[in-house]
Scaffold this motif. Structure first.
Motif, PDB file in Angstrom:
ATOM      1  N   GLY A 234       0.837  -1.194   0.000  1.00  0.00           N
ATOM      2  CA  GLY A 234       0.000   0.000   0.000  1.00  0.00           C
ATOM      3  C   GLY A 234       0.869   1.239   0.000  1.00  0.00           C
ATOM      4  O   GLY A 234       2.083   1.153  -0.196  1.00  0.00           O
ATOM      5  N   ALA A 235       0.248   2.382   0.242  1.00  0.00           N
ATOM      6  CA  ALA A 235       1.008   3.635   0.167  1.00  0.00           C
ATOM      7  C   ALA A 235       0.488   4.664   1.159  1.00  0.00           C
ATOM      8  O   ALA A 235      -0.696   4.670   1.506  1.00  0.00           O
ATOM      9  N   LEU A 236       1.404   5.513   1.607  1.00  0.00           N
ATOM     10  CA  LEU A 236       1.058   6.687   2.416  1.00  0.00           C
ATOM     11  C   LEU A 236       1.365   7.887   1.521  1.00  0.00           C
ATOM     12  O   LEU A 236       2.493   8.021   1.027  1.00  0.00           O
ATOM     13  N   ILE A 237       0.353   8.701   1.315  1.00  0.00           N
ATOM     14  CA  ILE A 237       0.462   9.720   0.266  1.00  0.00           C
ATOM     15  C   ILE A 237       0.225  11.115   0.833  1.00  0.00           C
ATOM     16  O   ILE A 237      -0.806  11.359   1.475  1.00  0.00           O
ATOM     17  N   GLY A 238       1.139  12.017   0.569  1.00  0.00           N
ATOM     18  CA  GLY A 238       0.995  13.397   1.017  1.00  0.00           C
ATOM     19  C   GLY A 238       0.388  14.249  -0.090  1.00  0.00           C
ATOM     20  O   GLY A 238      -0.831  14.278  -0.285  1.00  0.00           O
ATOM     21  N   GLY A 239       1.232  14.928  -0.840  1.00  0.00           N
ATOM     22  CA  GLY A 239       0.795  15.911  -1.841  1.00  0.00           C
ATOM     23  C   GLY A 239      -0.312  15.422  -2.766  1.00  0.00           C
ATOM     24  O   GLY A 239      -1.307  16.127  -2.986  1.00  0.00           O
ATOM     25  N   ALA A 240      -0.164  14.219  -3.291  1.00  0.00           N
ATOM     26  CA  ALA A 240      -1.138  13.732  -4.280  1.00  0.00           C
ATOM     27  C   ALA A 240      -2.447  13.269  -3.636  1.00  0.00           C
ATOM     28  O   ALA A 240      -3.363  12.856  -4.338  1.00  0.00           O
ATOM     29  N   SER A 241      -2.529  13.369  -2.310  1.00  0.00           N
ATOM     30  CA  SER A 241      -3.806  12.989  -1.669  1.00  0.00           C
ATOM     31  C   SER A 241      -4.679  14.219  -1.421  1.00  0.00           C
ATOM     32  O   SER A 241      -5.779  14.109  -0.901  1.00  0.00           O
ATOM     33  N   LEU A 242      -4.191  15.375  -1.795  1.00  0.00           N
ATOM     34  CA  LEU A 242      -4.941  16.608  -1.492  1.00  0.00           C
ATOM     35  C   LEU A 242      -6.063  16.876  -2.482  1.00  0.00           C
ATOM     36  O   LEU A 242      -6.987  17.620  -2.186  1.00  0.00           O
ATOM     37  N   LYS A 243      -5.954  16.296  -3.679  1.00  0.00           N
ATOM     38  CA  LYS A 243      -7.026  16.466  -4.671  1.00  0.00           C
ATOM     39  C   LYS A 243      -7.747  15.138  -4.792  1.00  0.00           C
ATOM     40  O   LYS A 243      -7.108  14.096  -5.049  1.00  0.00           O
ATOM     41  N   SER A 244      -9.083  15.172  -4.657  1.00  0.00           N
ATOM     42  CA  SER A 244      -9.834  13.915  -4.661  1.00  0.00           C
ATOM     43  C   SER A 244      -9.621  13.151  -5.970  1.00  0.00           C
ATOM     44  O   SER A 244      -9.539  11.927  -5.978  1.00  0.00           O
ATOM     45  N   LYS A 245      -9.492  13.880  -7.062  1.00  0.00           N
ATOM     46  CA  LYS A 245      -9.332  13.211  -8.360  1.00  0.00           C
ATOM     47  C   LYS A 245      -8.042  12.362  -8.375  1.00  0.00           C
ATOM     48  O   LYS A 245      -8.054  11.209  -8.798  1.00  0.00           O
ATOM     49  N   ASP A 246      -6.945  12.948  -7.898  1.00  0.00           N
ATOM     50  CA  ASP A 246      -5.669  12.215  -7.875  1.00  0.00           C
ATOM     51  C   ASP A 246      -5.726  11.048  -6.889  1.00  0.00           C
ATOM     52  O   ASP A 246      -5.258   9.941  -7.186  1.00  0.00           O
ATOM     53  N   PHE A 247      -6.316  11.304  -5.726  1.00  0.00           N
ATOM     54  CA  PHE A 247      -6.367  10.252  -4.710  1.00  0.00           C
ATOM     55  C   PHE A 247      -7.216   9.074  -5.216  1.00  0.00           C
ATOM     56  O   PHE A 247      -6.832   7.904  -5.066  1.00  0.00           O
ATOM     57  N   LEU A 248      -8.335   9.404  -5.862  1.00  0.00           N
ATOM     58  CA  LEU A 248      -9.195   8.349  -6.416  1.00  0.00           C
ATOM     59  C   LEU A 248      -8.465   7.554  -7.495  1.00  0.00           C
ATOM     60  O   LEU A 248      -8.587   6.335  -7.582  1.00  0.00           O
ATOM     61  N   GLU A 249      -7.693   8.272  -8.282  1.00  0.00           N
ATOM     62  CA  GLU A 249      -6.955   7.595  -9.352  1.00  0.00           C
ATOM     63  C   GLU A 249      -5.892   6.654  -8.772  1.00  0.00           C
ATOM     64  O   GLU A 249      -5.674   5.556  -9.269  1.00  0.00           O
ATOM     65  N   ILE A 250      -5.268   7.101  -7.685  1.00  0.00           N
ATOM     66  CA  ILE A 250      -4.290   6.231  -7.020  1.00  0.00           C
ATOM     67  C   ILE A 250      -4.987   4.974  -6.500  1.00  0.00           C
ATOM     68  O   ILE A 250      -4.504   3.857  -6.683  1.00  0.00           O
ATOM     69  N   ILE A 251      -6.157   5.159  -5.910  1.00  0.00           N
ATOM     70  CA  ILE A 251      -6.900   3.994  -5.379  1.00  0.00           C
ATOM     71  C   ILE A 251      -7.264   3.042  -6.516  1.00  0.00           C
ATOM     72  O   ILE A 251      -7.084   1.824  -6.423  1.00  0.00           O
ATOM     73  N   SER A 252      -7.739   3.604  -7.617  1.00  0.00           N
ATOM     74  CA  SER A 252      -8.166   2.686  -8.689  1.00  0.00           C
ATOM     75  C   SER A 252      -6.977   2.045  -9.394  1.00  0.00           C
ATOM     76  O   SER A 252      -7.096   0.975  -9.972  1.00  0.00           O
ATOM     77  N   ASN A 253      -5.797   2.650  -9.290  1.00  0.00           N
ATOM     78  CA  ASN A 253      -4.604   2.059  -9.939  1.00  0.00           C
ATOM     79  C   ASN A 253      -3.806   1.142  -9.016  1.00  0.00           C
ATOM     80  O   ASN A 253      -2.763   0.639  -9.399  1.00  0.00           O
ATOM     81  N   CYS A 254      -4.302   0.952  -7.771  1.00  0.00           N
ATOM     82  CA  CYS A 254      -3.408   0.310  -6.802  1.00  0.00           C
ATOM     83  C   CYS A 254      -3.420  -1.226  -6.857  1.00  0.00           C
ATOM     84  O   CYS A 254      -2.609  -1.857  -6.194  1.00  0.00           O
ATOM     85  N   ASN A 255      -4.364  -1.816  -7.575  1.00  0.00           N
ATOM     86  CA  ASN A 255      -4.196  -3.269  -7.752  1.00  0.00           C
ATOM     87  C   ASN A 255      -4.822  -3.766  -9.038  1.00  0.00           C
ATOM     88  O   ASN A 255      -5.470  -3.022  -9.748  1.00  0.00           O
TER      89      ASN A 255
END
Ligand code: PEP
Length: 255
Positions: A234-255
């Motif tokens: 998994g991941a702990l995310i700072g800067g890229a977790s501040l925008k919901s669009k980026d955070f959602l994209e990270i979640i959908s790309n994580c597996n």
């Protein structure tokens, strides 16, 4: 790739006032329906946003609430500090402990971090325990010694079941907020070392169960390459977790 459900945690640091935090949640909730099985999601907002976020997440079992720090005592004359009871009361299930910004800017020691880890478990929450070397330590070939010591001091006295339940975040200090991500191979090398250290001290099955997260300039574009590595859970995310669009994209790309 890991067989465990990935844990994806947002560390908002000192960003997002309450309105912004709630807006982010609304955007997340609208888009999460199809992704909820993908990962365990944790959001760690500012202390002042925790209460409102806790209320907004009361009937939500997709997003977990976390804090960025806590004190290791239950109560007392500690002006400005926040206890684990306060965090529990507003709905936190996770607490980030030993972030490098706490260690380097606010002088947190391994001993304080160890006390905090014990306190978080005592109150029934899950710690996300951060370790990581500075650029200078890496250049001097000290990465493994530094990590070994942080693990040894930080995890002192914890039980095997606690080790299995917790998350350990490998966050190379040189990669935090710098845009310089560790390569998947560099991250895997340290994650594997962490897993082996835990196995040596607590047992292989406990080491296999604990989540080892990577943190340091994770973005939607690099999460896939990191997550295919054997020991990255998994991941702990700072800067890229501040925008919901980026955070959602990270979640959908994580597996
Ligand atoms: C962090 O602070 O935990 C972190 C990983 O930050 P960033 O993603 O911005 O490097």
């Amino acid at each position: 790739m890991t067989q465990k459900k990935p844990l994806i945690a947002a560390n908002w640091k000192m960003n997002h006032v309450v309105d912004e935090a709630l807006k982010f949640l609304t955007e997340m909730k609208c888009s999460l329906v199809t992704q909820e099985e993908n990962a365990t999601i944790v959001i760690c907002p500012s202390y002042t946003a925790l209460y409102a976020m806790g209320v907004a997440l009361q009937d939500d079992n997709t997003i977990n609430l976390g804090a960025q720090n806590c004190h290791f005592e239950d109560s007392g004359a500690f002006t400005g500090e926040v206890s684990t009871d306060f965090l529990k009361e507003v709905g936190c299930d996770y607490v980030i402990i030993g972030h490098s910004e706490r260690r380097h800017i606010f002088g947190e020691t391994d001993e304080m971090i160890n006390k905090k880890l014990h306190k978080v478990f005592e109150k029934g929450m899950i710690p996300i325990f951060c370790v990581g070397e500075t650029e200078q330590e890496r250049e001097e070939g000290k990465t493994f010694t530094v990590i070994e010591n942080q693990l040894k001091q930080g995890l002192k006295g914890l039980l095997k079941d606690q080790i299995a339940a917790m998350a350990i975040a490998y966050e190379p200090v040189w990669a935090i907020g710098t845009g310089k991500t560790a390569s998947p191979e560099q991250a895997q090398e340290v994650h594997n070392f962490i897993r082996k250290e835990i196995a040596k001290n607590f047992g292989t099955s406990y080491a296999a169960d604990s989540h080892i997260l990577y943190g340091g300039s994770v973005k939607p574009s690099n999460i896939k390459d990191l997550m295919v590595m054997e020991d990255i859970d998994g991941a702990l995310i700072g800067g890229a977790s501040l925008k919901s669009k980026d955070f959602l994209e990270i979640i959908s790309n994580c597996n």
